[in-house]
Design a protein around this motif. Structure first.
Motif, mmCIF file in Angstrom:
data_model
loop_
_atom_site.group_PDB
_atom_site.id
_atom_site.type_symbol
_atom_site.label_atom_id
_atom_site.label_comp_id
_atom_site.label_asym_id
_atom_site.label_seq_id
_atom_site.Cartn_x
_atom_site.Cartn_y
_atom_site.Cartn_z
ATOM 1 N N ARG A 232 0.830 -1.205 0.000
ATOM 2 C CA ARG A 232 0.000 0.000 0.000
ATOM 3 C C ARG A 232 0.865 1.256 0.000
ATOM 4 O O ARG A 232 1.977 1.271 0.557
ATOM 5 C CB ARG A 232 -0.896 -0.003 1.241
ATOM 6 N N GLU A 233 0.367 2.300 -0.597
ATOM 7 C CA GLU A 233 1.063 3.583 -0.578
ATOM 8 C C GLU A 233 0.822 4.259 0.775
ATOM 9 O O GLU A 233 -0.326 4.403 1.209
ATOM 10 C CB GLU A 233 0.571 4.486 -1.699
ATOM 11 N N ILE A 234 1.912 4.655 1.432
ATOM 12 C CA ILE A 234 1.828 5.273 2.756
ATOM 13 C C ILE A 234 2.421 6.678 2.692
ATOM 14 O O ILE A 234 3.550 6.867 2.218
ATOM 15 C CB ILE A 234 2.599 4.443 3.808
ATOM 16 N N LYS A 235 1.657 7.643 3.178
ATOM 17 C CA LYS A 235 2.145 9.018 3.306
ATOM 18 C C LYS A 235 2.214 9.315 4.801
ATOM 19 O O LYS A 235 1.189 9.506 5.454
ATOM 20 C CB LYS A 235 1.205 9.986 2.593
ATOM 21 N N LEU A 236 3.421 9.329 5.327
ATOM 22 C CA LEU A 236 3.643 9.414 6.768
ATOM 23 C C LEU A 236 4.311 10.740 7.130
ATOM 24 O O LEU A 236 5.414 11.033 6.653
ATOM 25 C CB LEU A 236 4.516 8.240 7.225
ATOM 26 N N LYS A 237 3.639 11.525 7.977
ATOM 27 C CA LYS A 237 4.208 12.787 8.448
ATOM 28 C C LYS A 237 4.363 12.725 9.963
ATOM 29 O O LYS A 237 3.393 12.494 10.691
ATOM 30 C CB LYS A 237 3.327 13.973 8.058
ATOM 31 N N LEU A 238 5.599 12.917 10.435
ATOM 32 C CA LEU A 238 5.921 12.857 11.863
ATOM 33 C C LEU A 238 6.441 14.224 12.292
ATOM 34 O O LEU A 238 7.557 14.616 11.948
ATOM 35 C CB LEU A 238 6.981 11.777 12.115
ATOM 36 N N HIS A 239 5.624 14.950 13.042
ATOM 37 C CA HIS A 239 6.036 16.285 13.475
ATOM 38 C C HIS A 239 7.155 16.223 14.515
ATOM 39 O O HIS A 239 8.075 17.049 14.515
ATOM 40 C CB HIS A 239 4.835 17.040 14.049
ATOM 41 N N LYS A 240 7.079 15.219 15.392
ATOM 42 C CA LYS A 240 8.106 15.036 16.417
ATOM 43 C C LYS A 240 8.314 13.542 16.586
ATOM 44 O O LYS A 240 7.351 12.784 16.708
ATOM 45 C CB LYS A 240 7.672 15.670 17.745
ATOM 46 N N LEU A 241 9.578 13.121 16.582
ATOM 47 C CA LEU A 241 9.855 11.684 16.598
ATOM 48 C C LEU A 241 11.060 11.374 17.466
ATOM 49 O O LEU A 241 12.124 11.963 17.309
ATOM 50 C CB LEU A 241 10.110 11.181 15.169
#
Length: 253
Positions: free
Chosen positions: A114-123
Motif C-alpha cells: 500500500r502507498e503510505i504518506k507518513l508525516k511525523l512532526h516530532k519523533l
C-alpha cells in the motif's frame, strides 16, 4: 498463541476526535471503523502488541503515538493510499509499521504494497521498520497425472500404453512494492529507519504430472500379450518473476 482482543468501543464520526486507544502487551486489536477518516488523541501499542488498521481507513491523525518493544501497526492492503499524521511519536526498539500486499492464491491475484504518506512532526525512536513489500505471486497449477494403460488379454487384445502426465503451469509475477512518502523534521536520522520496498516473490511453479503406468500383461498359462510402455512425465512450470520494487520520497521541514 497470542490472545485476540477486538476493539469495540470506537464509532465512526466526530466522537473519534478525542479517542484514546491502548493495545495491551501480546494482544492483537483491530479498529472496527466504517469511516475513512479517523482522529485519535493518544494511541499506545504496548510491547509485542499489534494494532490492525482496516483497508477502509485512508486518513489517520494521531496526537501522541507510543510504540513499545517489537510493537506493530499493521495496515490492510488497499488501492487507496493511507495518510498517517503523527504529532508526537515515541517508538521503541523493533517497532514495525507494515502495509504489505497480500500473497496471491489460486482464486485471487497478489496485491501490491500500500502507498503510505507518513508525516511525523516530532519523533523519538530507537529503531523503526516501514514495510510496504508486494505480495507473492499466484502459484502455478500442478499438471494432471497421466491415466494408466489397460492390460491385455491372454489370447487376443493388446495392452495400452500409459498416458503422459500434463505439464505444470508457470507461477505468476509477484505484486509490486508500495511507495512511501515520509515527512520528518530536519534532525531526524532517516538513515536509521529500515524501509522495505521490494516487489513480491514470484509464484511457485506448478509441479509436473506423473506418467501413467503401461497396461500389464496378464498371468496367462500358455499365451499372453506383452505389457505396454509407461507414459512420459510432464514438465514442471517455471517460477514467476519477482514484482517491481516500490519507491520512497523523503521531505524535511
Amino acid at each position: 498463541m497470542r490472545s485476540l482482543a477486538l476493539l469495540l468501543c470506537l464509532f465512526a464520526g466526530p466522537s473519534l476526535a478525542a479517542a484514546q486507544v491502548t493495545v495491551p502487551s501480546n494482544t492483537l486489536m483491530r479498529l472496527p471503523v466504517a469511516s475513512s477518516s479517523l482522529q485519535l488523541e493518544r494511541l499506545e501499542v504496548a510491547d509485542q502488541a499489534t494494532l490492525m488498521i482496516p483497508a477502509t481507513v485512508t486518513e489517520l491523525h494521531i496526537g501522541e503515538l507510543l510504540m513499545g518493544r517489537d510493537a506493530r501497526i499493521g495496515i490492510a492492503p488497499s488501492d487507496q493510499p493511507l495518510r498517517l499524521v503523527v504529532e508526537d511519536a515515541d517508538i521503541g526498539p523493533g517497532a514495525w509499521i507494515s502495509a504489505k500486499g497480500a500473497a496471491g492464491t489460486y482464486t485471487r491475484p497478489a496485491t501490491p504494497g500500500r502507498e503510505i504518506k507518513l508525516k511525523l512532526h516530532k519523533l523519538t525512536f530507537e529503531s523503526l521498520t516501514l514495510d510496504v513489500r508486494g505480495g507473492q505471486g499466484r502459484p502455478g497449477y500442478a499438471g494432471l497425472d497421466g491415466a494408466h494403460g489397460q492390460p491385455g488379454g491372454c489370447t487376443w487384445g493388446q495392452a495400452s500404453a500409459g498416458h503422459d502426465g500434463q505439464d505444470g503451469t508457470d507461477g505468476h509475477e509477484g505484486a509490486a512494492g508500495g511507495s512511501v512518502v515520509l515527512e520528518v523534521p530536519h534532525h531526524v536520522e532517516v538513515e536509521r529507519m529500515q524501509v522495505l520496498l521490494d516487489g513480491g516473490a514470484g509464484g511457485a511453479a506448478g509441479s509436473a504430472g506423473r506418467p501413467g503406468r503401461g497396461g500389464a500383461a496378464k498371468g496367462c498359462l500358455l499365451y499372453g500379450v506383452e505389457g505396454a510402455a509407461d507414459g512420459k512425465p510432464g514438465q514442471a512450470g517455471r517460477e514467476g518473476a519477482a514484482g517491481r520494487s516500490g519507491a520512497m520520497q523523503v521531505f524535511r521541514f
